[in-house]
Design an enzyme around this catalytic site. Structure first.
Site, short mmCIF file in Angstrom:
data_model
loop_
_atom_site.label_atom_id
_atom_site.label_comp_id
_atom_site.label_asym_id
_atom_site.label_seq_id
_atom_site.Cartn_x
_atom_site.Cartn_y
_atom_site.Cartn_z
N SER A 1 37.95 47.45 44.44
CA SER A 1 37.92 46.01 44.36
C SER A 1 36.90 45.45 45.27
O SER A 1 36.02 46.35 46.04
CB SER A 1 39.19 45.47 45.39
N HIS A 2 36.37 44.21 45.01
CA HIS A 2 35.68 43.47 45.62
C HIS A 2 35.91 42.33 46.09
O HIS A 2 36.04 41.45 45.47
CB HIS A 2 34.15 43.23 44.82
N ASN A 3 36.69 42.21 47.34
CA ASN A 3 37.22 41.20 47.83
C ASN A 3 36.67 40.55 49.03
O ASN A 3 36.05 41.47 50.05
CB ASN A 3 38.62 41.52 47.91
#
Length: 1024
Positions: free
Chosen positions: A859-861
């Site tokens: 994920s890239h959050n």
């Protein structure tokens, strides 16, 4: 008897006036030539006399391998040559500025436009940049010196071209010869510079220096021709009372008739000369004497001309598609508007075609060749190390190449041929990317280290330009058309031409659609990709099915050529065909997997088929004589720019003013581009130009060449797919002891810190670390700002990985990728809650790791500016990980939090609610990237410096998986933190020794923070 002569009237105010003094303006030109020559000759002589071995020495070698000094070393490193050179150049500045201004006065009388004023302004800028590299030497400030030197060379292009266009017949031939020699010398100059700078070949810099001195000689010689021009015009400079005339072109004793004749024959180019028509026998003799001619069998010439024209169209698309990625590099680093975005204005260069002399010049052979040469500089920009320097050169090349292409598209009698070339050039560009891991091999931001074949591309481009120059102007690369009855009128528009906007707006939308959707064969696949189900991909795979997109594009262009041959091309302007295209676009946007991709294929057929229709509409709007060329093609490119910016804002809305209005609204952009295209179709009641059917609109031979080329391209795309497909199935690096390595890396959109493609740099580190599972972030490159690339191609095709490219273009994220040596059983794409910030992607995948199912989350959050987004996104990720309990879990993500930060910060939410462990909770020096795990043994953890790949480090971990059906025996903190030295573990657990800093690291990377990977013992009596 003659009438008495009236005595001259006495002016009492002039009794004490100084008698005027006059001298020929040619003296100033001669002074400039002698002074500038003397400056370099004196510096070179003194340098060879006093500091020979010092000025020939460079960073690679010295005497005797290097035996001749460069210009920079000669004029800038040592006294007294440096001092004398600068003094003499200071004396040269006055004549140099005077020369530029006198050229303007001379040319402004023959040109009833602002063209001489533009050339004058460029000449003054050229003079200022000359002062920059002369007085700021490389030893003072290398960047300023190099920038001014490059600016000087770049400004030489329009200066020399303008002087050639405005030159009288007495000097034009010599100016052309010297200018050609100047630009040809740039080719070996670039070659030897690369040999010296990159390959560090001893002696190469000496040959580079010879080319550099040749440029100086040609430059001075080119300006020296002004002396003869001033003599021919009898240009005099008068110094005296202010009431007297300052500049005159003829002696007072010359009769008025003679004056008029002189101006017409010497100063004013004829209409034929302005347009480049070779009506002068003297000029034709010059070409025959000085042109190198290669005798080719006459039957081959049409084929060679066709091939070179296709390649030149490929060069157009290569330079055109390289501009925005080259400038967007700066926007990514700034995460906002950086200022370099103004380089996009280079695509609006057709506005200059509104100036009739510029349009005439651009249509002429000299103008076309000048624009070709400038465009080649865009290919040569790859040699420049600094991104800002490359952008400057690509800006200039883009300006030239769009002007050149607009001029070709505006040719009413040639538009069908140019439309076919435009489509073939796009296909060749897409094919070259498909064969080269999604990188165009001649892009200026790739080089030999990043997959470029720049020198080969430049060599072929030079051959194509040369062929274009020597071919007969009447053919323009086409086989001769069949003779028609002289009584048969030329094709005419049978319906009212309508407003010129109906030709400009569809063209802008067409260019944007071709660029954004069809410039890479895997872009449409990225739109529809959703991952895996039951160990099989749900839809097409980019590196396997890209050739299907290519074949669909070929079918569309083949359809256009077929209807052209039957004089029925206007049938494609029927509204029903437009509705077919709209249906394809709607299916592409609405559906996913194979159905969505099929919609994209139909859209590809539609768009490629209407290229001739749209170009014909624009050409008709420009007028038979091209009187509206400037405004039509300027407006078209303005539409392209606006649609391009709108498509960027759909995902970059958090970083641009007003972006909130297009947030995640790709549907609006798609509707707009289709609406703009609709103006090219024949709607009832709308005044759209319709062309009368005409047989033999293009010769049969040309249509045959086009179809054969389409067939060859299609077959080549299939062969490339077969060649690039890895043999067998991916295998883990260590299949025996149930060990696997994993890593997380934010790769900054595939651009390294020098603005070049980073796929191979990533590959080298991944191979050295033997990573079986990799999470890559900031990877959605199928946008015009990133070149419509696929960041996974090198890893997949050269190293063998299963790949899930994550949410695609239509999902409006910055992208996430999962690469695995283990089969991907299932995968789900998540769009994490983002009420305020940019939309965050996540991949939830189930891998079959040594027979055990492991959930991997990439994920890239989270952004620090949006705490609510971070909290909501972390809560969703924790839910995903907890839902798979007690299955083993591996989290690889970009989180933006401090270790152990309490709620609502992400760390505690992810670890506690997600039921996972931090890979090392005692590592307090983290902020962005984190690795969490559950249900396996962690035996090593390392952090690797970013090198030049990106702005973020690579984090890696090593894990041992219990056998199928068993669990970890002891997950207590004490059992998880049994620290160890690597020597106490089997070598299977060691990471490579090459990356220790005391060993110098490798590829610019080394273990940092701890200086070594951290190692951990496995608790006693594990079930392995």
């Amino acid at each position: 008897m003659a009438p008495p002569t009236k005595p001259p009237t006495r002016n009492p105010d002039s009794d004490n006036a100084t008698a005027p003094v006059s001298f020929p303006a040619a003296h100033l030109a001669r002074a400039h030539t002698w002074l500038s020559s003397a400056a370099f000759v004196v510096a070179l002589s003194l340098g060879l006399l006093y500091h020979y071995k010092k000025i020939v020495k460079n960073s690679v070698a010295g005497y005797p391998e290097e035996f001749f000094p460069s210009v920079s070393a000669t004029i800038g490193d040592w006294p007294p040559e440096r001092n004398l050179f600068q003094i003499i150049i200071a004396f040269t500045s006055g004549p140099r500025i005077a020369l530029v201004l006198l050229e303007y006065l001379l040319h402004s009388r023959a040109w009833d436009s602002q063209f001489p004023a533009i050339i004058c302004a460029l000449g003054l800028l050229r003079t200022l940049s000359c002062g920059g590299w002369v007085y700021v030497t490389s030893s003072d400030d290398a960047d300023v010196h190099d920038f001014c030197m490059i600016a000087y060379i770049v400004l030489n292009i329009p200066w020399m071209a303008g002087c050639v266009v405005c030159a009288p017949v007495q000097t034009r031939r010599r100016r052309i010869a010297v200018a050609s020699a100047f630009f040809i010398s740039l080719i070996p100059l670039v070659y030897f510079y690369l040999q010296h700078k990159i390959h560090r070949v001893p002696g190469a810099y000496t040959w580079y220096s010879f080319c550099e001195w040749a440029l100086i000689a040609f430059d001075v010689l080119f300006d020296s021709f002004a002396e003869e021009e001033f003599k021919c015009a009898n240009l005099q400079i008068f110094v005296g009372d202010s009431s007297m005339t300052a500049v005159k072109t003829v002696d007072e004793g010359v009769a008025p008739e003679t004056t008029i004749k002189s101006k017409e024959s010497v100063l004013a180019p004829t209409v034929a000369e302005k347009s480049g028509l070779e009506l002068s026998s003297e000029r034709n003799n010059y070409v025959s004497r000085f042109s190198f001619k290669l005798e080719i069998p006459s039957s081959w010439k049409p084929v060679i001309s066709f091939v070179s024209s296709v390649y030149l169209s490929y060069i157009f698309w290569s330079i055109f598609t390289s501009l925005i990625p080259t400038l967007f590099y700066f926007s990514v680093w700034e995460l906002g508007i950086s200022g370099q975005e103004l380089a996009l204005l280079s695509t609006l260069s057709p506005i200059f075609l509104s100036i009739i002399p510029v349009l005439s010049w651009a249509k002429s052979r000299d103008g076309t060749m000048t624009l070709h040469v400038i465009s080649l500089l865009g290919l040569a920009a790859f040699i420049l190390d600094r991104p800002v320097h490359r952008l400057g050169v690509v800006f200039l090349a883009s300006t030239a190449v769009v002007m050149k292409e607009a001029t070709k598209w505006a040719a009413v009698d040639d538009v069908e041929y140019q439309s076919i070339l435009t489509g073939l050039g796009l296909l060749l560009s897409s094919l070259s990317k498909h064969a080269n891991h999604s990188n165009n091999p001649v892009w200026p931001f790739v080089n030999s280290e990043s997959g470029g074949y720049n020198k080969t591309g430049i060599f072929l481009a030079v051959l194509a330009v040369y062929e274009h120059y020597v071919r007969k102007p009447a053919t323009q690369g086409q086989p001769k058309k069949a003779k028609q009855n002289s009584k048969t009128p030329p094709p005419k528009i049978t319906s009212p031409a309508g407003h010129w906007l109906t030709g400009a707006i569809p063209l802008g939308s067409l260019i944007f659609t071709l660029h954004s959707l069809l410039s890479d064969s895997s872009t449409l696949i990225s739109w529809s990709w959703t991952g895996y189900l039951n160990s099989h991909p749900r839809g097409p795979i980019p590196h396997l099915h890209g050739s299907v997109t290519f074949i669909a594009q070929s079918i569309g262009l083949f359809l256009a050529t077929t209807l052209i041959s039957s004089a029925s091309i206007d049938e494609l302007a029927h509204p029903l065909w437009f509705f077919y295209g709209c249906a394809g676009a709607a299916v592409l946007y609405t559906y996913r997997n194979w159905l969505g991709y099929i919609g994209g294929l139909n859209l590809a057929i539609f768009v490629m088929s209407i290229i001739p229709i749209v170009l014909k509409r624009a050409s008709a709007a420009a007028g038979d004589r091209g009187e509206s060329t400037g405004k039509v093609y300027f407006t078209a490119m303005l539409v392209y720019c606006l649609l391009g910016l709108a498509s960027i804002w759909t995902v970059a809305y958090a970083f641009v003013p007003g972006g909130v209005y297009l947030r995640e609204r790709t549907d609006i952009v798609l509707v707009l581009q289709m609406a703009c295209l609709s103006l090219a179709f024949k709607w009832p009641g709308l005044k759209i130009p319709t062309f009368a059917p005409q047989k033999n609109i293009l010769p049969t031979a040309l249509l045959s060449y086009s179809r054969i080329t389409l067939a060859c391209f299609s077959v080549a795309s299939l062969l490339v797919t077969l060649y690039r497909t890895p043999a067998g199935f991916p295998q883990p690096f260590k299949p025996g002891p149930r060990i696997f390595n994993a890593g997380i890396w934010t790769v900054h959109f595939g651009m390294d810190n020098e603005g070049r493609d980073s796929q191979r740099l990533v590959r080298d580190v991944v191979r050295d670390m033997e990573l079986d599972v990799i999470g890559l972030l900031e990877t959605d490159l199928h946008r015009i700002v990133f070149g419509n690339r696929d960041l996974t191609r090198v890893l997949v095709e050269e190293m063998g990985y299963y790949v899930d490219v994550g949410p695609g273009v239509a999902e409006h994220t910055w992208g996430a990728v999962l690469l695995s040596k283990f089969p991907i059983v299932n995968s789900t794409h998540h769009l994490l809650p983002s009420p305020h910030g940019e939309l965050a992607p996540a991949i939830e995948a189930v891998l079959d790791v040594f027979g055990t199912y492991v959930t991997v989350v990439v994920s890239h959050n989270g952004q620090e500016e949006d705490p609510l987004d971070r909290e909501l996104q972390s809560t969703e990720l924790a839910r995903i990980m907890a839902a798979s309990y007690p299955r083993p879990v591996l989290f690889l993500g970009y989180v933006v939090t401090k270790p152990h930060a309490p709620r609502p910060a992400p760390y505690e939410i992810l670890v506690t609610d997600g039921k996972v462990y931090d890979i090392d909770q005692e590592d307090w020096d983290r902020w962005c990237e984190y690795i969490f795990y559950r249900g396996m043994y962690r035996t090593s953890y390392g952090r690797i410096s970013r090198g030049k790949v990106t702005d973020t480090e690579l984090q890696i971990g090593q894990f041992v998986l219990p056998p199928y059906g068993t669990n970890v025996t002891d997950e207590s903190e004490a059992a998880r933190y049994l620290r160890s030295y690597k020597e106490d573990l089997p070598e299977d657990h060691w990471f490579t020794m090459d990356y220790y800093e005391h060993n110098g690291g490798k590829h610019g990377h080394f273990y940092h923070v701890f200086g070594t990977p951290l190692y951990y013992k496995i608790p006693k009596d594990p079930l392995l």
